[in-house]
Design an enzyme around this catalytic site. Structure first.
Site, PDB file in Angstrom:
ATOM      1  CB  CYS A 101       4.006  -1.096   0.538  1.00 50.56           C
ATOM      2  SG  CYS A 101       3.942  -1.627   2.507  1.00 50.56           S
ATOM      3  CB  CYS A 159       2.187  -4.244   2.217  1.00 48.78           C
ATOM      4  SG  CYS A 159       1.798  -2.583   2.425  1.00 48.78           S
TER       5      CYS A 159
END
Length: 100
Positions: free
Chosen positions: A24, A27
């Protein structure tokens, strides 16, 4: 893992949980921000990162639908939850507002 998770969130010290995925992009942006938050707040907070792919059951129990999802706990109580990336200043302000 869930027993350990319960032990962690039952702490007197506030605990910021970051549910993330290694794949991600947002992230990956949040990781260094959380390091800055920890550097700023030091021993006043614990920050735990949980990989949703390795902990699917825990993510499901806590209804994590998107990553990153941050949750703030103290004494077993969820004080705050939000998905997405926030700035260091925003995260610190939320922690201070919710735990004082």
């Amino acid at each position: 893992m869930n027993d350990t998770f319960q032990d962690i969130i039952n702490s007197e010290k506030p605990v910021l949980i970051d549910f993330y995925g290694s794949w991600c992009g947002p992230c990956q942006m949040l990781g260094p921000i959380l390091k800055q938050v920890k550097d700023s707040l030091g021993e006043r907070i614990s920050i735990i990162k949980i990989d949703v792919d390795k902990n699917q059951e825990l993510a499901a129990i806590h209804n994590v639908r998107g990553v990153p999802t941050m949750m703030l706990y103290q004494r077993g109580e969820q004080l705050w939850r939000q998905s997405g990336v926030l700035s260091k200043e925003e995260i610190i302000q939320i922690i201070l507002d919710k735990t004082n």
